[in-house]
Design an enzyme around this catalytic site. Structure first.
Site, mmCIF file in Angstrom:
data_model
loop_
_atom_site.group_PDB
_atom_site.id
_atom_site.type_symbol
_atom_site.label_atom_id
_atom_site.label_comp_id
_atom_site.label_asym_id
_atom_site.label_seq_id
_atom_site.Cartn_x
_atom_site.Cartn_y
_atom_site.Cartn_z
ATOM 1 C CD GLU A 125 -2.392 2.146 -2.810
ATOM 2 O OE1 GLU A 125 -3.349 3.206 -3.709
ATOM 3 O OE2 GLU A 125 -1.661 2.349 -2.095
ATOM 4 C CG ASP A 145 -1.524 0.708 1.446
ATOM 5 O OD1 ASP A 145 -2.403 1.108 0.718
ATOM 6 O OD2 ASP A 145 -1.758 1.941 2.467
HETATM 7 C C1 GLC Z 1 -4.083 3.379 -0.502
HETATM 8 C C2 GLC Z 1 -5.702 2.985 -0.218
HETATM 9 C C3 GLC Z 1 -6.361 3.489 0.880
HETATM 10 C C4 GLC Z 1 -6.337 4.182 1.441
HETATM 11 C C5 GLC Z 1 -4.676 4.855 1.495
HETATM 12 C C6 GLC Z 1 -4.537 5.016 3.177
HETATM 13 O O1 GLC Z 1 -4.802 3.946 -1.414
HETATM 14 O O2 GLC Z 1 -6.283 1.982 -1.913
HETATM 15 O O3 GLC Z 1 -7.850 2.950 0.435
HETATM 16 O O4 GLC Z 1 -7.307 4.762 1.940
HETATM 17 O O5 GLC Z 1 -3.629 4.007 1.115
HETATM 18 O O6 GLC Z 1 -3.853 3.603 3.267
#
Ligand code: GLC
Length: 531
Positions: free
Chosen positions: A264, A201
């Protein structure tokens, strides 16, 4: 690297567990629910599921605020339920990818409690504590992704702490080797249990500027845009030290073998490529979100594909995403008819596709009345359409009450048309979106040209995008009509067999010209080269 690893040839499916299937009547999905619905995923033909966070959490950001990385939140079940799910998934031939949230913990994590308790705490430096400016203002202008200063003053600690997201999500200090070790232990804990990989993440946020300089103002920011976009995040995002940390995570994964690490990162393509790491020592798949943000227009998509393909490092494997639990659904962005064309694009491009739960039945964003809003982003910054609840509504499975999702009160409303737009209805409909996804995934599995073949753009104009996928003497032509009018395309070489239309009927007899109906995508076999 193994040329045909499972994460290269297979399709990944994102499960948003709160909204997949409830089994205990509390209105929130759970692990037994995922288990119960595994056959849907097997029928669909995907290779792996990525499950959004299931760990103990106060749920301020719906699981992305983790208070214990090595357990399961009771809302979802227990470790035994997880083990059972993993065993069943593996028995069904599915890999299981978990969500790893390294950038921040919950403010209820014992590490944070310890850290804030005293300047002398051995864990003080596990988070980012700073004094305010003279006069008491926050240390600099860094802004939270969810609005407001990214610094919150803590009375107990007597200092500010940094949080890229909610104040209940304090950032870990990844410059501290103890943090690195503790978080690598988390990966080992789950790998030892048998998981097949992680989606990592918010990786672009992992490290911040060492000198903590202000972010510069963004001259293009206008009211209505996300508050954090007021600044160009040149000091808080994509900082050099991040790649060493990713390498550590990858090193852990490599000790187990046959695992996947997916990152991500919302970044421009040139910056994203660095996340493959030097000599591919980083992520196997840095998520490519550019189909989400690119205009749905043939020339723009063609240019995106070519730019991305050209930027990939030697040996770096591509990947494509149409949506996720944070972004508007593709069928809402481009309309239901073009969503079928988008499905064909996603599943015929070179690289690993990720499907977000509900895309396979053409779900659209569900309007959420203010009284039912759950997402903290919408609560913090109301009215700008930034809230993510509309894309997180429960899966409609059947035409029964609450669409077979729960026997209780669903935590978010179902889509209003759930009695007709649901999985059961689409299974029985040979022309449904679900039938299209299944046909596309099956074809991708049967045609090596689609899963591992080369990509070549063959035609683009204002209406049509066409490209070839090729392996050895097998050539497939994919022609996508991105308009609602009939289009005619002269293929570079004669087509000899129509394999699939997004209409799921028998396409027109083959002619020299390819006739594409409104909103139609076609996959054709073309003649091999004459030797
Ligand atoms: C990422 C997740 C999102 C979350 C953020 C903070 O972007 O996909 O849903 O709010 O991280 O963890």
């Amino acid at each position: 690297m193994d040329v045909n690893a499972w994460w290269q040839t297979g399709v990944i499916y994102q499960v948003y567990p709160r909204s997949f299937q409830d089994t205990d009547g509390d209105g929130v999905g759970d692990l037994d629910g995922i288990r119960r619905r595994l056959h849907h995923l097997v029928d669909l033909g995907v290779q792996a599921i990525w499950i959004s966070p299931i760990f103990p959490s106060p749920m301020r950001d719906f699981g992305y605020d983790v208070s214990d990385y090595c357990d399961i939140d009771p809302l979802f079940g227990r470790l035994a339920n997880f083990d059972a799910l993993l065993a069943d998934a593996h028995a069904a031939g599915l890999k299981v990818i978990l969500d790893f949230v390294p950038n921040h913990t919950s403010d209820r994590h014992p590490w944070f409690a310890d850290s804030r308790s005293s300047p002398n705490s051995p864990k003080r430096d596990w988070y980012i504590w700073r004094d305010g400016k003279p006069g008491g203002a926050p240390p600099n202008n860094w802004e939270s992704e969810f609005g407001g200063s990214a610094w919150t003053f803590d009375q107990v600690a007597g200092q500010y702490y940094y949080h890229a997201y909610l104040k209940e999500q304090p950032d870990l200090n990844w410059r501290n080797p103890q943090v690195q070790d503790a978080m690598c232990d988390v990966l080992r804990f789950w790998f030892d249990r048998g998981v097949d990989g992680f989606r990592v993440d918010a990786i672009h946020h992992l490290v911040e500027d060492e000198d903590e300089r202000d972010n510069p103002a963004n001259p293009d920011w206008r009211p209505g845009m996300p508050p954090a976009d007021r600044w160009l995040q040149t000091r808080t995002v994509d900082q050099p030290g991040v790649h060493e940390c990713i390498k550590l995570m990858r090193h852990v994964a490599d000790r187990y073998g046959n695992k996947v690490m997916i990152g991500e990162a919302y970044l421009p393509i040139d910056q994203l490529m660095a996340y493959y790491g030097a000599d591919l020592s980083g992520f196997h798949l840095p998520f490519n979100f550019h189909l989400i943000s690119t205009d749905w227009q043939p020339r723009a998509i063609a240019s995106l594909i070519e730019t991305y393909e050209a930027a990939l490092p030697q040996g770096g494997w591509p990947n494509w995403v149409l949506g996720n639990h944070d972004r508007a659904r593709v069928a809402s962005r481009i309309g239901p008819a073009q969503a079928r064309v988008a499905a064909m694009l996603l599943l015929t491009l070179r690289g690993t596709p990720t499907i977000y739960q509900g895309e396979e039945i053409g779900m659209q964003d569900v309007p959420i009345p203010p009284s039912l809003v759950q997402d903290p982003f919408e609560r913090n910054v109301p009215g700008l359409g930034l809230g993510r609840d509309p894309v997180r509504t429960p899966m409609p499975w059947t035409s029964e009450r609450h669409a077979g999702f729960t026997e209780g009160q669903p935590w978010l409303p179902l889509n209003a048309d759930a009695d007709v737009l649901n999985v059961a209805r689409q299974i029985d409909d040979p022309r449904s979106m679900l039938s299209l996804y299944r046909a596309l995934i099956r074809l991708r599995g049967n045609e090596a040209a689609l899963s591992v073949g080369a990509f070549r753009l063959v035609h683009v104009d204002d209406h049509v995008l066409a490209y070839e996928r090729r392996i050895a003497d097998q050539r497939l032509l994919i022609a996508l009509n991105m308009t609602d009018r009939v289009q005619v395309l002269r293929p570079p070489r004669p087509a000899c067999e129509a394999l699939l239309s997004t209409y799921l009927d028998h396409p027109d007899p083959l002619r020299d010209d390819i006739h594409l109906r409104a909103d139609e995508g076609l996959i054709l076999r073309t003649l091999p080269d004459v030797a």
